[in-house]
Design a protein around this motif. Structure first.
Motif, PDB file in Angstrom:
ATOM      1  N   TYR A 125       0.840  -1.204   0.000  1.00 30.53           N
ATOM      2  CA  TYR A 125       0.000   0.000   0.000  1.00 30.53           C
ATOM      3  C   TYR A 125       0.873   1.252   0.000  1.00 30.53           C
ATOM      4  O   TYR A 125       0.798   2.081   0.911  1.00 30.53           O
ATOM      5  N   HIS A 128      -0.737   4.711   0.452  1.00 33.60           N
ATOM      6  CA  HIS A 128      -1.400   4.957   1.731  1.00 33.60           C
ATOM      7  C   HIS A 128      -0.454   4.752   2.914  1.00 33.60           C
ATOM      8  O   HIS A 128      -0.889   4.752   4.062  1.00 33.60           O
ATOM      9  N   THR A 131      -0.388   7.405   5.631  1.00 32.14           N
ATOM     10  CA  THR A 131      -1.652   7.451   6.377  1.00 32.14           C
ATOM     11  C   THR A 131      -1.753   6.283   7.350  1.00 32.14           C
ATOM     12  O   THR A 131      -2.130   6.456   8.517  1.00 32.14           O
TER      13      THR A 131
END
Length: 320
Positions: A125, A128, A131
């Motif tokens: 990921y 992301h 995050t």
């Protein structure tokens, strides 16, 4: 430990290395200084450079702290006993060393599991990553690693503290919980069972996390180009080597403690028992310091900076 009948344990493994104890003292001293220096250097480089303060490097710093903790729990004690003629340690110090070394071992595996999870998020990921691995989450993970091994081990350790000891020989260079149990005045099979359960608690969740992380990494890499696969693999190499290194050392120790290994030469058993506390702490800073190009560049810059600093100071003094 109110009913202790034995106040000291004799560490019989020291008799095997008596003839070359001075050479081993210098070796262990060199290893300890090198371990602390390398780990502190890596921590300092990461702490001084904001671009290096990413989640993975936070875990690297945590690994370095834990390895200095484990080395300090072992090597100074071994060096001091090497100089004693009796090769004895007090029961209180022995139980303290048991706590230090067992929590070091548990924390080491937890940190390696977190680092595997970090690689999973970074590769699977990437968009992301920031995050998912945000600062607050990373700090929570760090706190969990700091608390989980001591809390899990504490209940089991409290049972050991209640034991009284009639035997007084430990065939190692340091104290481990199972050897204390073997020296107890009464037969306590439930402690052995609880010890096995403890190992499962300190190993199984981490194994699941590591296997899951690398299973997902392999799945995603199959869809990438060969160049991307190579780049992904390079980011995992230091972690995989650290994991393999520590796992092998831990297995040596667990097998020796729980099974009869008398058919293997004592010198070999001594080396294998030290492996998990000596080899990973001195090799991991090299893997993560020299293995990562961006960290390696900053280490070189740090040395160049301090090498040129005295000449600059001298030049200013001369000019003045």
């Amino acid at each position: 430990m109110d009913n202790v009948t034995v106040l000291t344990f004799t560490m019989t493994a020291y008799a095997v290395i008596e003839n070359y104890k001075h050479g081993l003292f210098l070796l262990f001293l060199s290893l300890y200084v090198a371990t602390v220096s390398l780990n502190l250097l890596l921590i300092a480089v990461i702490a001084q450079n904001r671009e290096l303060q990413k989640p993975m490097n936070v875990f690297v710093c945590l690994l370095c702290f834990n390895e200095m903790y484990g080395s300090t729990a072992l090597l100074p004690s071994v060096m001091s006993v090497l100089l004693f003629k009796t090769h004895e340690v007090s029961v209180k110090w022995c139980t303290a060393q048991v706590f230090f070394l067992h929590t070091y071992a548990g924390a080491e595996f937890c940190i390696l599991a977190l680092m595997g999870y970090d690689r999973f998020v970074a590769i699977c990921y990437p968009l992301h990553y920031n995050t998912i691995m945000c600062h607050s989450k990373v700090m929570k993970l760090v706190v969990c690693v700091g608390l989980y091994p001591p809390v899990v081990f504490a209940g089991y350790f409290c049972l050991t503290l209640q034991l009284s000891f009639c035997g007084k020989t430990i065939p190692k260079l340091y104290c481990v919980n199972m050897e204390l149990v073997k020296n107890a005045c009464s037969n306590v099979p439930y402690i052995s069972v609880l010890g096995f359960v403890l190992i499962l608690f300190l190993v199984i969740p981490q194994v699941i996390m590591i296997v899951f992380s690398y299973g997902q990494i392999v799945r995603v890499c199959k869809k990438l180009s060969k160049e991307s696969q190579g780049n992904a693999f390079k980011t995992c190499v230091p972690h995989l080597l650290s994991l393999l290194n520590y796992t092998i050392g831990s297995m040596f120790e667990i097998i020796q403690t729980r099974f009869n290994m008398s058919h293997i030469a004592m010198e070999v058993r001594i080396f294998l028992s030290l492996y998990f506390v000596i080899i990973p702490p001195i090799t991991n800073p090299v893997l993560y310091g020299l293995g990562a190009q961006i960290v390696r560049v900053h280490i070189i810059k740090l040395f160049i900076k301090y090498k040129t600093l005295p000449s600059k100071v001298a030049k200013r003094v001369t000019t003045a």
